[in-house]
Design a protein around this motif. Structure first.
Motif, PDB file in Angstrom:
ATOM      1  N   ALA A   9       0.830  -1.206   0.000  1.00 51.61           N
ATOM      2  CA  ALA A   9       0.000   0.000   0.000  1.00 51.61           C
ATOM      3  C   ALA A   9       0.862   1.253   0.000  1.00 51.61           C
ATOM      4  O   ALA A   9       0.608   2.211  -0.748  1.00 51.61           O
ATOM      5  N   GLY A  50     -14.519  -4.263   6.789  1.00 52.10           N
ATOM      6  CA  GLY A  50     -13.350  -3.554   6.272  1.00 52.10           C
ATOM      7  C   GLY A  50     -13.224  -3.647   4.758  1.00 52.10           C
ATOM      8  O   GLY A  50     -13.676  -4.622   4.141  1.00 52.10           O
ATOM      9  N   GLU A  51     -12.598  -2.635   4.171  1.00 52.06           N
ATOM     10  CA  GLU A  51     -12.375  -2.610   2.730  1.00 52.06           C
ATOM     11  C   GLU A  51     -10.885  -2.747   2.443  1.00 52.06           C
ATOM     12  O   GLU A  51     -10.048  -2.485   3.295  1.00 52.06           O
ATOM     13  N   TRP A  53      -7.231  -1.872   0.542  1.00 45.86           N
ATOM     14  CA  TRP A  53      -6.534  -0.625   0.203  1.00 45.86           C
ATOM     15  C   TRP A  53      -6.793  -0.161  -1.234  1.00 45.86           C
ATOM     16  O   TRP A  53      -7.061   1.028  -1.452  1.00 45.86           O
ATOM     17  N   ALA A  55      -9.353  -0.365  -3.040  1.00 47.96           N
ATOM     18  CA  ALA A  55     -10.676   0.281  -3.109  1.00 47.96           C
ATOM     19  C   ALA A  55     -10.620   1.680  -2.498  1.00 47.96           C
ATOM     20  O   ALA A  55     -11.195   2.635  -3.028  1.00 47.96           O
ATOM     21  N   ILE A  56      -9.911   1.782  -1.379  1.00 51.19           N
ATOM     22  CA  ILE A  56      -9.811   3.087  -0.709  1.00 51.19           C
ATOM     23  C   ILE A  56      -8.972   4.038  -1.551  1.00 51.19           C
ATOM     24  O   ILE A  56      -9.349   5.182  -1.809  1.00 51.19           O
ATOM     25  N   GLN A  57      -7.832   3.537  -2.002  1.00 52.34           N
ATOM     26  CA  GLN A  57      -6.911   4.417  -2.723  1.00 52.34           C
ATOM     27  C   GLN A  57      -7.530   4.995  -3.991  1.00 52.34           C
ATOM     28  O   GLN A  57      -7.322   6.159  -4.322  1.00 52.34           O
ATOM     29  N   ASP A  59     -10.417   5.847  -4.505  1.00 52.17           N
ATOM     30  CA  ASP A  59     -11.349   6.940  -4.182  1.00 52.17           C
ATOM     31  C   ASP A  59     -10.642   8.278  -3.955  1.00 52.17           C
ATOM     32  O   ASP A  59     -11.279   9.331  -4.023  1.00 52.17           O
ATOM     33  N   ILE A  60      -9.349   8.214  -3.659  1.00 51.02           N
ATOM     34  CA  ILE A  60      -8.617   9.480  -3.464  1.00 51.02           C
ATOM     35  C   ILE A  60      -8.625  10.255  -4.773  1.00 51.02           C
ATOM     36  O   ILE A  60      -8.954  11.434  -4.824  1.00 51.02           O
TER      37      ILE A  60
ATOM     38  N   ARG B 373     -12.566   2.821   7.091  1.00 53.89           N
ATOM     39  CA  ARG B 373     -12.849   1.937   5.957  1.00 53.89           C
ATOM     40  C   ARG B 373     -12.024   0.664   6.015  1.00 53.89           C
ATOM     41  O   ARG B 373     -12.492  -0.407   5.609  1.00 53.89           O
ATOM     42  N   THR B 374     -10.793   0.749   6.490  1.00 56.17           N
ATOM     43  CA  THR B 374      -9.942  -0.449   6.524  1.00 56.17           C
ATOM     44  C   THR B 374     -10.451  -1.456   7.562  1.00 56.17           C
ATOM     45  O   THR B 374     -10.499  -2.657   7.301  1.00 56.17           O
ATOM     46  N   TYR B 375     -10.828  -0.951   8.725  1.00 55.66           N
ATOM     47  CA  TYR B 375     -11.287  -1.856   9.792  1.00 55.66           C
ATOM     48  C   TYR B 375     -12.760  -2.178   9.656  1.00 55.66           C
ATOM     49  O   TYR B 375     -13.184  -3.292   9.996  1.00 55.66           O
ATOM     50  N   GLY B 376     -13.563  -1.221   9.200  1.00 52.35           N
ATOM     51  CA  GLY B 376     -15.009  -1.405   9.196  1.00 52.35           C
ATOM     52  C   GLY B 376     -15.532  -1.391  10.627  1.00 52.35           C
ATOM     53  O   GLY B 376     -14.775  -1.516  11.592  1.00 52.35           O
TER      54      GLY B 376
END
Lengths: 522, 522
Positions: A9, A50-51, A53, A55-57, A59-60, B373-376
């Motif tokens: 990540a 939890g999601e 990384w 997926a999160i990244q 979105d940035i 988001r990572t942990y939920g």
């Protein structure tokens, strides 16, 4: 996220960051989003599970990037700069890894000790009088922002004068009543061009506030005489001035208060805490050619500048230097049992929590250490001098079009301010509706209606040009009002600042100004 | 440092950080350096020429690491935790890259908007009453620390009551005199076990401070009746209570004030600003089994907890929720010309600078977004419940040696407090010099000299055991004084906390206690 997932990540994050920096000049500096843009794009509550990384990244880029103002862009010429650097980022990485609420020495000795050492480095680097070094009675602390520093100074000043006056009274209800009575008379002072943080600090400290005049005649600087008059006027009304912010580099025009003159006043009023706010311009003191400003500071109580503005240390990092650290600890030190430890009790260590308002502290000296070592003294001087030169270059461009622009303050610390002339000499027809003085004189006193109308027209066109430049979005500049006049401020001092961007912003300004004053079709 | 050098440097930094986390449990949690260790190791001024990253990086291991206290170690059981996480670090990385002094919306709309959104997420996650959501008159802001939040609340409370009382007076010298007179009578209140930040906030705000008793009989909690008595006592003396900090999870013992009872008092004294400080324990509210604590909060003015303590968001991140945001902006909003912009002027956007003391702001919502988001929700609940269980496990170990230990407060939010018994039952000879009550009763009132001597002896042995454990350096624990009694606090709530470390610290405690009370050779 385990350490191997973190490695992956973090590598993708670093690539993202590098790509961002390598392409920043190609983005419009101001976002085009409307207020409230983000809410409809994101869920209304956190996810149950939890999601990953990726997926999160992703979105940035999708949701955050379109809403960013790019302060590191060479097209950013607004407010003051807020420079980041790669070594600064490395400092933040380590700091977030060594994560701690390092409120006293034992919480992490290195956090305290490195801070003391690098603040001494900084004090020497900018030529501060030796009274501000840690080896005597003074020293430096990293706080978040200049505004936090100013509140800290105002509150400490308020308590210092009360302690001094009431030192012979025992703690009692009577003493509290007396304190309340005296506190009600205290007045904090600042230049009429001082940053609003001094006024806000007075509100927080619960004291009165008065501004000291700094007219164009003194280049918007507070003189010793003006300060003395303000103090005497307060005293004549039964009020007690206890604090004054002297400024090196005011927000509007980078005015420099008359430190020598103020220094003489300080000697006559030793009860008044004089703080020097050099939030932006203080970084220029790394160059010996600016250090002539420093000697009078030995007669004041404290000094600050923001390394996060113009010295490549990522936000936040405001260096606050104090001549007598007891002036802070006598006010801010409270030690409940759970914060006691033998090192603090024996007075062997610095507990910076007693020098500041909040308790917990981040490990911010790391990034200062990394930046000072990566650039070296020579590198930092070259960095500042480059911007000084660019400011002069921009000024020289303005002088090629004195028909359109009038410079109000020539470049100081890379900042130039100017207005738009409603009467371009080569379009005399535009002038017909506006009798009155020539634009060169417009900042003087306005005595006639015609002159007042002219001033209003100058303000109108200047503001319109300013707004059109920002709406266009390629560059970000700021306007300000000084003594009733709207000025445009341009300061280009990011790490990647170059002549070509100043040439380009000048073209944009010429283009918009010509449209607004009617030389070119709007 | 160019972007390719940064890539190399950042990769080495990440490897360093991973190695640090993967081996953290093998290091003594407390450093063995002496005060002043670092100064002789570093140069006295910054280098003239820049240095390379490898030279700088190798100094971290050499000079900084030996001076770190390892808050992320499972052997860290002191104060409260200050948990970091890998997604939190990624948030800090992006934040330092998008570097800005984001003091208002236009400075970077995403910074403001993401903060509003994630603060609403957090409010819902912990079951705060809906009045604290941004869609009504309230909302959340990220500040640095709970102590900063408390100062902000105290100052806003001071100004709210003065505004309310003097709303019919025009701005004038007379109004200022009246304000000064009223301000002199204001009293901030806090539990005798409230964090010292409330007392410090009163000093900063320039008001009086009184503590409200919270004896062992109420499990160290302030009751509604005790608060009412304190208020009435102040009023009887002509003083004006204007603020009270209610605590969920006091620093010493994790006591929970009687929110229901205080809520009734709040209805009778609507002028008093009641703030709930749940700095550490607030994170437990992510678990529905703790949300029974939330409904009374709708009768208060504000609430905060630190996501940087127990919710895996790297320091600093204190979530401050306010029921009426105007209570903040009416005090902290000042808008000089250089901060004006059409979006703020039209009231379309939130300018968080008007909700806080400092002006500039870091992009801290990113790390909250990444962590949530990572942990939920499930991951965060599991994280908290694991520590609750570990606290109960440690308590159960103490109960196996009631000869050595007396539990003073059984585990609340994973924190247990206890004392050492000077009279181990299996070593009656050690008891001969100490007549007096049995240890179980020692926290009651001491009426006889013998009892007072016994209490002093309990304090002595407890403090000695505490100091010996920390000097040994494998674990870091804290002591505290409650109602004259020295207690040891143990709280194990780092991400890598495990039963085996609690078992081990228990063995160390037993070993040291046996030595100190003379069962084993010292």
């Amino acid at each position: 996220m385990d350490s191997s997932q973190f490695r992956d990540a973090a590598h993708t994050a670093i690539e993202d960051i590098i790509k961002y920096y390598d392409t920043i000049q190609d983005r419009p500096v101001l976002p085009s989003v409307s207020p409230g843009y983000l809410k409809p794009l994101l869920p209304t509550s956190p996810p149950q599970e939890g999601e990953s990384w990726p997926a999160i990244q992703s979105d940035i880029d999708k949701f955050i990037m379109p809403g960013l103002t790019h302060w590191q862009s060479p097209k950013y010429m607004a407010f003051f700069p807020c420079n980041s650097s790669f070594p600064g980022m490395l400092g933040e990485m380590y700091s977030s890894a060594f994560n701690a609420a390092a409120f006293n020495w034992i919480c992490s000795p290195a956090v305290t000790e490195l801070e003391t050492i690098v603040m001494d480095w900084v004090a020497k680097l900018i030529g501060l009088p030796k009274e501000y070094l840690s080896e005597g009675e003074g020293g430096g602390i990293i706080q978040g922002t200049a505004s936090e520093v100013v509140v800290t100074a105002v509150v400490a000043a308020r308590e210092r004068i009360l302690r001094g006056r009431l030192s012979d009274m025992k703690d009692s209800e009577e003493k509290w009543d007396k304190i309340a009575e005296m506190r009600g008379k205290l007045v904090a002072l600042g230049s009429e061009h001082a940053h609003s943080s001094t006024h806000k600090a007075a509100i927080i400290a619960g004291t009165r506030y008065r501004s000291v005049p700094a007219p164009r005649a003194t280049d918007f600087a507070v003189t010793g005489a003006a300060l003395r008059t303000a103090i005497e006027e307060c005293k004549a009304k039964g009020l007690e001035p206890f604090y004054f912010t002297a400024t090196i580099g005011s927000t509007a025009t980078c005015a420099i208060d008359d430190l020598e003159g103020i220094s003489e006043v300080a000697k006559d009023y030793p009860d008044i805490w004089i703080h020097v706010d050099a939030a932006y311009a203080g970084s220029a003191l790394v160059c010996p050619e600016y250090q002539y400003l420093c000697p009078p500071i030995q007669n004041f109580s404290s000094f600050n500048f923001n390394l996060h503005k113009w010295l490549l240390v990522n936000f936040d990092c405001s260096a606050f230097f104090i001549k007598k650290r007891r002036d802070l600890t006598d006010t801010f030190s409270i030690t409940p049992s759970y914060l006691r430890n033998e090192f603090s009790d024996r007075g062997l260590v610095t507990d910076y929590r007693d020098w500041q308002i909040p308790l917990g502290r981040r490990f911010r000296s790391l990034k200062v250490w990394f930046v000072l070592r990566t650039y070296g003294v020579s590198g930092l001087r070259a960095f500042i001098r480059n911007h000084i030169k660019l400011g002069e270059y921009f000024h020289s461009l303005l002088l090629t079009r004195t028909d359109l622009f009038t410079v109000i303050t020539s470049p100081k610390f890379a900042l130039t301010t100017f207005i738009i002339n409603p009467h371009p000499r080569y379009a005399p027809s535009a002038a017909t509706t506006l009798p009155g003085p020539t634009h060169e004189a417009y900042l003087n006193d306005f005595t006639t209606d015609a002159e007042a109308r002219y001033q209003a027209e100058v303000n109108r066109v200047t503001k319109e040009v300013y707004e059109r430049v920002n709406t266009q979005g390629e560059f970000f500049i700021t306007g300000t009002v000084v003594c009733g006049n709207f000025l445009i401020r341009v300061v280009s001092a990011t790490e990647n600042a170059e002549e070509r961007w100043l040439k380009r912003v000048f073209e944009v300004l010429v283009d918009e100004a010509e449209r607004v004053v009617g030389v070119k079709e709007a």
